[in-house]
Design an enzyme around this catalytic site. Sequence first.
Site, PDB file in Angstrom:
ATOM      1  N   HIS A  75      14.568  10.151 -21.852  1.00 39.10           N
ATOM      2  CA  HIS A  75      14.958   9.651 -23.169  1.00 39.10           C
ATOM      3  C   HIS A  75      15.709  10.650 -24.041  1.00 39.10           C
ATOM      4  O   HIS A  75      16.400  10.251 -24.994  1.00 39.10           O
ATOM      5  CB  HIS A  75      13.705   9.182 -23.923  1.00 39.10           C
ATOM      6  CG  HIS A  75      13.964   8.115 -24.939  1.00 39.10           C
ATOM      7  ND1 HIS A  75      15.189   7.938 -25.557  1.00 39.10           N
ATOM      8  CD2 HIS A  75      13.161   7.165 -25.457  1.00 39.10           C
ATOM      9  CE1 HIS A  75      15.110   6.921 -26.405  1.00 39.10           C
ATOM     10  NE2 HIS A  75      13.896   6.433 -26.366  1.00 39.10           N
ATOM     11  N   TYR A 119       6.683   0.364 -36.264  1.00 38.54           N
ATOM     12  CA  TYR A 119       7.960   1.023 -35.986  1.00 38.54           C
ATOM     13  C   TYR A 119       8.881   0.029 -35.285  1.00 38.54           C
ATOM     14  O   TYR A 119       8.523  -0.542 -34.266  1.00 38.54           O
ATOM     15  CB  TYR A 119       7.710   2.228 -35.079  1.00 38.54           C
ATOM     16  CG  TYR A 119       8.916   3.064 -34.721  1.00 38.54           C
ATOM     17  CD1 TYR A 119       9.084   4.333 -35.247  1.00 38.54           C
ATOM     18  CD2 TYR A 119       9.880   2.612 -33.825  1.00 38.54           C
ATOM     19  CE1 TYR A 119      10.169   5.133 -34.913  1.00 38.54           C
ATOM     20  CE2 TYR A 119      10.975   3.395 -33.476  1.00 38.54           C
ATOM     21  CZ  TYR A 119      11.109   4.648 -34.021  1.00 38.54           C
ATOM     22  OH  TYR A 119      12.184   5.428 -33.679  1.00 38.54           O
ATOM     23  N   THR A 141      19.188   6.810 -33.784  1.00 41.52           N
ATOM     24  CA  THR A 141      18.331   5.711 -34.240  1.00 41.52           C
ATOM     25  C   THR A 141      17.773   5.990 -35.626  1.00 41.52           C
ATOM     26  O   THR A 141      17.807   7.111 -36.122  1.00 41.52           O
ATOM     27  CB  THR A 141      17.146   5.493 -33.274  1.00 41.52           C
ATOM     28  OG1 THR A 141      16.352   6.688 -33.231  1.00 41.52           O
ATOM     29  CG2 THR A 141      17.632   5.129 -31.884  1.00 41.52           C
TER      30      THR A 141
END
Length: 796
Positions: free
Chosen positions: A478, A594, A607
């Site tokens: 990630h 979230y 993001t």
Amino acid sequence: MAEAHQAVGFEFTVRPDGADIKLSQEVIKNIYLSGVTAWRKRAIQFKNGVLAGVYPASPSSWLIVVIAMISTLYTRVDLSLGMIDLIKENLPRLETPHYHLGYMSVQTGKVLSAILFATLLWLFLIYLLRYSLKALLSYHAWIFESHGKMSSSTKLWLSLIKMFSGRRPLLYSFQASLPRLPLPSVDDTIDRYLESVHALLDDKRYKQMETLANDFRNTSAPQLQRYLLLKSWWATNYVSDWWEEYIYLRGRSPIMVNSNFYVMDLLYITPTQRQTARAGNVVHAMLQYRRKLERGEHAPVRALGIVPMCSSQMERIFNTTRIPGIETDIVQHLSDRKHLVVYHRGRFFQVWLYTGGRHLLPSELEMQFQRILNDTSEPQPGELKLAALTAGNRVPWARARLKYFSQGVNKASLQAVESSAFFLTLDDEAQGYDPAKTGSLDGYAKSLLHGKCYDRWFDKSFTLISYTNGKMGINTEHSWADAPIIGHMWEYVLATDCFHLGYTEEGHCKGDINKGIPPPARLEWQIPKEAKETIETSYVLAKQIADDVDFHGCLFSEFGKGLIKKCRTSPDAFIQLALQLAQFRDQGGFCLTYESSMTRMFREGRTETVRSCTSEAVAFVRAMEEEDKTVSNNGTRLELFRKAADKHQNMYRLAMTGSGIDRHLFCLYIMSKYLRMDSPFLKQVLSEPWKLSTSQTPQQQLNLVDINKFPRYVGAGGGFGPVADDGYGVSYIIVGEDLITFHISSKFSSSETDSFRFGQNIRKAMLDIQSLFKPTNHKTELPLMNGVSKGHKKDV
């Protein structure tokens, strides 16, 4: 070994009468073709680099400006306002001992001066166009307008964007024109934060938080903001570098499950049941994608088909590895690499992807992978679970790498893995969605997320997984990028695989095979006893993490985006409010939620967080749980739903346009650490757990497949592990008009959570909200699609 096969092409013999050198014509031909391909690639990259560098102008426009300026020399119309003459006077002159004459004729000097002026004017116009486009892209009022309603100013803005964007932009054409991520004011961020937690705290705790926030506002916040403002002016993006380093690379816990995420194959279609054939087509499609990526030939992703998104994350899709360190990891990105590493039954193989200056054909890749499957050799001592090092804690892996893999064959083999284009696992089991098999989607997701904990190289940018029944999937590290980036590549690959490459009637890859290609080479390892112990320790920890993942895949087919839009509401807001209702029914309360939102309208944007549990959402959920089931009360619920949905949409838009809360607070916290300033408020904010973490998987970024024409060629989306020990992770994908898939994760060790139960609560919440839009007036009634609800059946 591949090296031995290649050595046969060159023979060197020393005899009494001299040396005898023999060269293989085939080898010489391959060398020639490789050189031609390399130079052609450099030429294309240079050309596309120039095109992107001068965008939104073009090289041909330079010629037009030059011709126009030279023409003025003959028409005696000085458009340069004397600048050409000024340049001519300052051109260098060569003085000789005998003649005090210029180095060039007067006419030549004028022409050269005109060319120089035209070039400077052309560069000025490029920067003017670029900054004009940047100013236009800084306008975000369009995103706050109601769907279907567009103001005159927005229409004018869209026309200007189209005009300044040029005709055929390349992938990186817009990078220099993207605006910087704006820095919100401290007051706005604190006020929005307090608003976001108001519904989650009782009066006493809220007053305490308000006091902490106001103390921070009046003491250390102004100084931290000034330094952060300086960074926002200096850095390309004031968030992204710190986000990558402190959220991802400095984490010392395992990245498997905790950070890496997965992407699934097509939901209903498997083009071929032959494992090696499917892998051959998919790998070849990835090589095609990489070639276009390196040349910058992909079209940039654009919102509304007009507003460009940042493409910087795409640079690191291939040839990228996360390298472990004692204190922090690094992301290593290399230039073009010509091999990949394949794992099968505990063995590592190196497969070359090029021959004679070209990519291996799908049929040739199939042959190479079949050779690996046919190899009956056993793993070397310690080789079987070697990749478990990438699944365990980072510090033991970093120390083992320095101590046991920094020299000899271990160093060479590890370099082969870490420098490969990507990592491929030829799995020894079948996976995929099977409607006749209960839990098939659950097992598929867990296999992609963690597998056996030693059969994926979790540090690679992505691991491609090929199953025995022809299904595929991806496990993605990630730190280097977010889900839309790998999703973009995966959409291209699946469309190319199914609609361009295809298969024979027997399920093999199409095309001839060059059987003279050297077979894959086994990587060699010499793993000492101490390293084996570290590998086993990492595996045991990883196995505990994997066994604790409670996963449920939910296919919601009662209705989808089509019906939700008829309800005149945002599909994302609809689903997020359903998740809030499901969370309340599942846990008996509300929690910090979230939702991931992208900020790629800004350069190097990644993001932002949307805090979905708002006061409006809480009011709606409480109204839904009241016992009064009358039609009049349903009207009140619908009104509350509209308010909550509008609030959510506004927050999502604020996050997308750089006015979010959490990235700003995160950067203020990092700045406070650098300045050694203690902030109880920031500590409290950054320590709050996200018990419900959600994300929407993007769909149809490329529009290569018409899903209305081919409704079964849809992806199943992807997912991630739970963020909190006692919470849920939910990824969802809106598939076409009539299907929504939910990927739900939690931990078996928590007595408070159950992924299957939460899936059923989501299903019921979706249906209950939809029922609010079914008034007694039959003219406006919106019935459930597909008839009666499917109830509580586990749809996997």
